[in-house]
Design a protein around this motif. Structure first.
Motif, PDB file in Angstrom:
ATOM      1  N   LEU A 153       0.841  -1.193   0.000  1.00 59.60           N
ATOM      2  CA  LEU A 153       0.000   0.000   0.000  1.00 59.60           C
ATOM      3  C   LEU A 153       0.880   1.249   0.000  1.00 59.60           C
ATOM      4  CD1 LEU A 153      -2.822  -0.866   2.584  1.00 59.60           C
ATOM      5  CD2 LEU A 153      -2.875  -1.112   0.104  1.00 59.60           C
ATOM      6  N   THR A 154       0.552   2.170  -0.898  1.00 59.87           N
ATOM      7  CA  THR A 154       1.281   3.435  -0.900  1.00 59.87           C
ATOM      8  C   THR A 154       0.872   4.260   0.319  1.00 59.87           C
ATOM      9  OG1 THR A 154      -0.419   4.621  -2.134  1.00 59.87           O
ATOM     10  CG2 THR A 154       1.236   3.404  -3.418  1.00 59.87           C
ATOM     11  N   GLU A 155       1.620   5.302   0.592  1.00 61.31           N
ATOM     12  CA  GLU A 155       1.296   6.169   1.735  1.00 61.31           C
ATOM     13  C   GLU A 155      -0.094   6.758   1.578  1.00 61.31           C
ATOM     14  OE1 GLU A 155       3.064  10.129   4.035  1.00 61.31           O
ATOM     15  OE2 GLU A 155       4.278   9.063   2.555  1.00 61.31           O
ATOM     16  N   ARG A 156      -0.441   7.172   0.374  1.00 60.18           N
ATOM     17  CA  ARG A 156      -1.774   7.740   0.137  1.00 60.18           C
ATOM     18  C   ARG A 156      -2.855   6.694   0.340  1.00 60.18           C
ATOM     19  NH1 ARG A 156      -3.457  12.531   0.560  1.00 60.18           N
ATOM     20  NH2 ARG A 156      -2.242  13.487  -1.117  1.00 60.18           N
ATOM     21  N   GLU A 157      -2.621   5.478  -0.121  1.00 61.07           N
ATOM     22  CA  GLU A 157      -3.604   4.407   0.065  1.00 61.07           C
ATOM     23  C   GLU A 157      -3.801   4.089   1.537  1.00 61.07           C
ATOM     24  OE1 GLU A 157      -2.647   2.247  -4.233  1.00 61.07           O
ATOM     25  OE2 GLU A 157      -1.811   1.439  -2.373  1.00 61.07           O
ATOM     26  N   GLN A 158      -2.720   4.155   2.316  1.00 61.05           N
ATOM     27  CA  GLN A 158      -2.853   3.933   3.752  1.00 61.05           C
ATOM     28  C   GLN A 158      -3.699   5.038   4.398  1.00 61.05           C
ATOM     29  OE1 GLN A 158       0.842   2.755   5.846  1.00 61.05           O
ATOM     30  NE2 GLN A 158       1.730   2.462   3.818  1.00 61.05           N
ATOM     31  N   GLU A 159      -3.539   6.267   3.938  1.00 59.70           N
ATOM     32  CA  GLU A 159      -4.353   7.370   4.453  1.00 59.70           C
ATOM     33  C   GLU A 159      -5.827   7.137   4.128  1.00 59.70           C
ATOM     34  OE1 GLU A 159      -1.153  11.071   4.100  1.00 59.70           O
ATOM     35  OE2 GLU A 159      -2.555  10.663   2.477  1.00 59.70           O
ATOM     36  N   VAL A 160      -6.089   6.727   2.892  1.00 57.20           N
ATOM     37  CA  VAL A 160      -7.469   6.454   2.488  1.00 57.20           C
ATOM     38  C   VAL A 160      -8.035   5.294   3.298  1.00 57.20           C
ATOM     39  CG1 VAL A 160      -8.938   5.662   0.583  1.00 57.20           C
ATOM     40  CG2 VAL A 160      -7.151   7.364   0.156  1.00 57.20           C
ATOM     41  N   LEU A 161      -7.243   4.262   3.504  1.00 57.80           N
ATOM     42  CA  LEU A 161      -7.697   3.097   4.271  1.00 57.80           C
ATOM     43  C   LEU A 161      -8.061   3.484   5.698  1.00 57.80           C
ATOM     44  CD1 LEU A 161      -8.123   0.039   4.554  1.00 57.80           C
ATOM     45  CD2 LEU A 161      -5.681  -0.178   5.059  1.00 57.80           C
ATOM     46  N   ARG A 162      -7.261   4.322   6.336  1.00 55.44           N
ATOM     47  CA  ARG A 162      -7.562   4.748   7.713  1.00 55.44           C
ATOM     48  C   ARG A 162      -8.884   5.508   7.780  1.00 55.44           C
ATOM     49  NH1 ARG A 162      -1.832   5.124   8.184  1.00 55.44           N
ATOM     50  NH2 ARG A 162      -1.797   7.217   7.320  1.00 55.44           N
ATOM     51  N   LEU A 163      -9.138   6.358   6.783  1.00 53.00           N
ATOM     52  CA  LEU A 163     -10.402   7.098   6.762  1.00 53.00           C
ATOM     53  C   LEU A 163     -11.573   6.166   6.439  1.00 53.00           C
ATOM     54  CD1 LEU A 163      -9.211  10.385   5.015  1.00 53.00           C
ATOM     55  CD2 LEU A 163      -9.828  10.074   7.412  1.00 53.00           C
ATOM     56  N   MET A 164     -11.356   5.180   5.600  1.00 56.25           N
ATOM     57  CA  MET A 164     -12.389   4.158   5.349  1.00 56.25           C
ATOM     58  C   MET A 164     -12.756   3.467   6.657  1.00 56.25           C
ATOM     59  SD  MET A 164     -10.881   2.436   1.843  1.00 56.25           S
ATOM     60  CE  MET A 164     -11.757   0.895   2.116  1.00 56.25           C
ATOM     61  N   ALA A 165     -11.742   3.144   7.457  1.00 56.29           N
ATOM     62  CA  ALA A 165     -11.969   2.457   8.732  1.00 56.29           C
ATOM     63  C   ALA A 165     -12.756   3.315   9.704  1.00 56.29           C
ATOM     64  CB  ALA A 165     -10.633   2.050   9.353  1.00 56.29           C
ATOM     65  N   GLU A 166     -12.640   4.623   9.568  1.00 53.57           N
ATOM     66  CA  GLU A 166     -13.371   5.538  10.446  1.00 53.57           C
ATOM     67  C   GLU A 166     -14.780   5.816   9.940  1.00 53.57           C
ATOM     68  OE1 GLU A 166     -11.021   9.025  11.118  1.00 53.57           O
ATOM     69  OE2 GLU A 166      -9.255   7.853  11.721  1.00 53.57           O
ATOM     70  N   GLY A 167     -15.140   5.185   8.829  1.00 54.47           N
ATOM     71  CA  GLY A 167     -16.504   5.300   8.328  1.00 54.47           C
ATOM     72  C   GLY A 167     -16.749   6.441   7.361  1.00 54.47           C
ATOM     73  N   TYR A 168     -15.692   7.080   6.869  1.00 54.75           N
ATOM     74  CA  TYR A 168     -15.859   8.199   5.938  1.00 54.75           C
ATOM     75  C   TYR A 168     -16.277   7.684   4.561  1.00 54.75           C
ATOM     76  CZ  TYR A 168     -13.529  11.623   9.000  1.00 54.75           C
ATOM     77  OH  TYR A 168     -13.203  12.478  10.032  1.00 54.75           O
ATOM     78  N   PRO A 169     -17.276   8.287   3.926  1.00 52.19           N
ATOM     79  CA  PRO A 169     -17.588   7.965   2.527  1.00 52.19           C
ATOM     80  C   PRO A 169     -16.567   8.627   1.607  1.00 52.19           C
ATOM     81  CG  PRO A 169     -19.042   9.689   3.317  1.00 52.19           C
ATOM     82  CD  PRO A 169     -18.225   9.270   4.498  1.00 52.19           C
ATOM     83  N   ASN A 170     -16.599   8.268   0.341  1.00 49.58           N
ATOM     84  CA  ASN A 170     -15.601   8.783  -0.604  1.00 49.58           C
ATOM     85  C   ASN A 170     -15.554  10.308  -0.655  1.00 49.58           C
ATOM     86  OD1 ASN A 170     -14.887   6.186  -1.235  1.00 49.58           O
ATOM     87  ND2 ASN A 170     -15.976   6.119  -3.186  1.00 49.58           N
ATOM     88  N   ARG A 171     -16.723  10.929  -0.613  1.00 48.29           N
ATOM     89  CA  ARG A 171     -16.750  12.386  -0.719  1.00 48.29           C
ATOM     90  C   ARG A 171     -16.018  13.049   0.440  1.00 48.29           C
ATOM     91  NH1 ARG A 171     -21.519  15.896  -3.008  1.00 48.29           N
ATOM     92  NH2 ARG A 171     -21.547  14.001  -4.221  1.00 48.29           N
ATOM     93  N   GLN A 172     -16.238  12.543   1.654  1.00 49.50           N
ATOM     94  CA  GLN A 172     -15.571  13.122   2.815  1.00 49.50           C
ATOM     95  C   GLN A 172     -14.082  12.795   2.836  1.00 49.50           C
ATOM     96  OE1 GLN A 172     -17.629  12.225   6.461  1.00 49.50           O
ATOM     97  NE2 GLN A 172     -19.543  13.143   5.772  1.00 49.50           N
ATOM     98  N   ILE A 173     -13.723  11.612   2.345  1.00 53.47           N
ATOM     99  CA  ILE A 173     -12.299  11.281   2.234  1.00 53.47           C
ATOM    100  C   ILE A 173     -11.629  12.255   1.265  1.00 53.47           C
ATOM    101  CG2 ILE A 173     -10.637   9.558   1.427  1.00 53.47           C
ATOM    102  CD1 ILE A 173     -12.569   7.388   2.370  1.00 53.47           C
ATOM    103  N   ALA A 174     -12.306  12.526   0.162  1.00 53.49           N
ATOM    104  CA  ALA A 174     -11.766  13.460  -0.829  1.00 53.49           C
ATOM    105  C   ALA A 174     -11.559  14.843  -0.214  1.00 53.49           C
ATOM    106  CB  ALA A 174     -12.712  13.544  -2.030  1.00 53.49           C
ATOM    107  N   GLN A 175     -12.535  15.296   0.564  1.00 56.33           N
ATOM    108  CA  GLN A 175     -12.417  16.609   1.201  1.00 56.33           C
ATOM    109  C   GLN A 175     -11.280  16.626   2.217  1.00 56.33           C
ATOM    110  OE1 GLN A 175     -16.371  17.075   2.761  1.00 56.33           O
ATOM    111  NE2 GLN A 175     -17.226  17.793   0.802  1.00 56.33           N
ATOM    112  N   ALA A 176     -11.164  15.546   2.995  1.00 53.89           N
ATOM    113  CA  ALA A 176     -10.145  15.503   4.042  1.00 53.89           C
ATOM    114  C   ALA A 176      -8.734  15.469   3.458  1.00 53.89           C
ATOM    115  CB  ALA A 176     -10.364  14.278   4.930  1.00 53.89           C
ATOM    116  N   LEU A 177      -8.577  14.825   2.306  1.00 57.59           N
ATOM    117  CA  LEU A 177      -7.241  14.667   1.719  1.00 57.59           C
ATOM    118  C   LEU A 177      -7.003  15.609   0.543  1.00 57.59           C
ATOM    119  CD1 LEU A 177      -6.933  10.758   1.765  1.00 57.59           C
ATOM    120  CD2 LEU A 177      -6.073  12.402   3.439  1.00 57.59           C
ATOM    121  N   PHE A 178      -7.983  16.491   0.277  1.00 56.63           N
ATOM    122  CA  PHE A 178      -7.871  17.464  -0.811  1.00 56.63           C
ATOM    123  C   PHE A 178      -7.650  16.762  -2.162  1.00 56.63           C
ATOM    124  CE2 PHE A 178      -6.301  19.473   3.082  1.00 56.63           C
ATOM    125  CZ  PHE A 178      -7.215  20.519   3.198  1.00 56.63           C
TER     126      PHE A 178
END
Length: 214
Positions: A153-178
Motif C-alpha cells: 500500500l502506498t502512503e496515500r492508500e494507507q491514508e485512504v484506508l484509515r479514513l475508510m476504517a473511520e466510516g468516511y464515505p468517498n466524498r468526505q475522504i476526498a475533502q479531508a485529503l484534498f
C-alpha cells in the motif's frame, strides 16, 4: 455438496452441528475433538471448510490455525465459538481464520457462512464487525505484537484506508485529503484489489487482521 470438518471438544455439539448441516445438505466428512486430531482429519479428508471451536483442552483453535499456516495447509476456517472477545477475534483472523461466528447463529446463517467461505469469501458476525469498527474509531482496537508492514500500500492508500476504517464515505475522504472524488474511488478500488477484499468492510477487517491499522 460442500464438505465440512467439525472441530469441537464437546461430542454433543459436534453431533448437533452434523445433524443441522445434514438437513441443509452440507456433508460433514470428519470430526475432531482437539487441534492435533483436527490436523489429521483435515489432511485426510481435504474438506472445503473447517468449523473450528477456539477453546479446547490440549491443542486449542488458535494453535490449530497457526499449525495450518505453518504447514501450508490452505483450507477456509470458520471459527464457531461462544467467545466474542475482540482480542480473540483478531487473533483468530491474524492466524488465518476466514470467518468468525458465535454459536447462537441460526441454521440458515451457519450454512450461508459455510457456503460463503467455500466460495472463497469471508464472513464475520455483524455484531462483531460493528464493534470492531467502533473500536477503530475510538482508537481502542487491540494491535498485534508484530504488525505486518503495509508493503503493497502506498502512503496515500494507507491514508485512504484509515479514513475508510473511520466510516468516511468517498466524498468526505476526498475533502479531508484534498483530492478529487474520482481519485478516491480509484484508490479504494486499488486497496480492495491489493487486500483481496470484496468490499470496504472486508478490506478494513483484513487490514485489522494484518496489523495495518494503528
Amino acid at each position: 455438496m460442500t464438505r465440512v470438518v467439525v472441530v469441537d471438544d464437546q461430542t454433543l455439539v459436534r453431533h448437533g452441528i452434523r445433524t443441522l448441516l445434514d438437513i441443509a445438505h452440507v456433508e460433514v466428512v470428519g470430526e475432531a475433538d482437539d487441534g492435533a486430531a483436527a490436523l489429521e482429519v483435515i489432511a485426510r479428508e481435504a474438506p472445503d471448510v473447517v468449523l473450528l471451536d477456539l477453546r479446547m483442552p490440549r491443542y486449542d483453535g488458535l494453535w490449530t490455525l497457526r499449525q495450518l499456516l505453518h504447514r501450508g495447509i490452505e483450507v477456509p476456517v470458520l471459527v464457531l465459538t461462544t467467545f466474542d472477545d475482540d482480542t480473540l477475534v483478531l487473533d483468530a483472523l491474524r492466524s488465518g481464520a476466514r470467518g468468525y461466528l458465535l454459536k447462537d447463529v441460526t441454521v440458515e446463517q451457519l450454512t450461508h457462512a459455510v457456503q460463503t467461505l467455500a466460495d472463497g469469501g469471508t464472513l464475520i458476525a455483524p455484531s462483531i464487525t460493528d464493534r470492531l469498527l467502533r473500536a477503530i474509531r475510538t482508537g481502542t482496537v487491540p494491535t498485534p505484537e508484530a504488525a505486518v508492514p503495509a508493503q503493497d500500500l502506498t502512503e496515500r492508500e494507507q491514508e485512504v484506508l484509515r479514513l475508510m476504517a473511520e466510516g468516511y464515505p468517498n466524498r468526505q475522504i476526498a475533502q479531508a485529503l484534498f483530492l478529487a472524488e474520482g481519485t478516491v474511488k480509484n484508490h479504494v478500488s486499488t486497496i480492495l484489489l491489493k487486500l483481496g477484499a470484496r468490499d470496504r468492510t472486508n478490506a478494513v477487517l483484513r487490514a485489522l487482521r494484518d496489523g495495518l491499522l494503528r
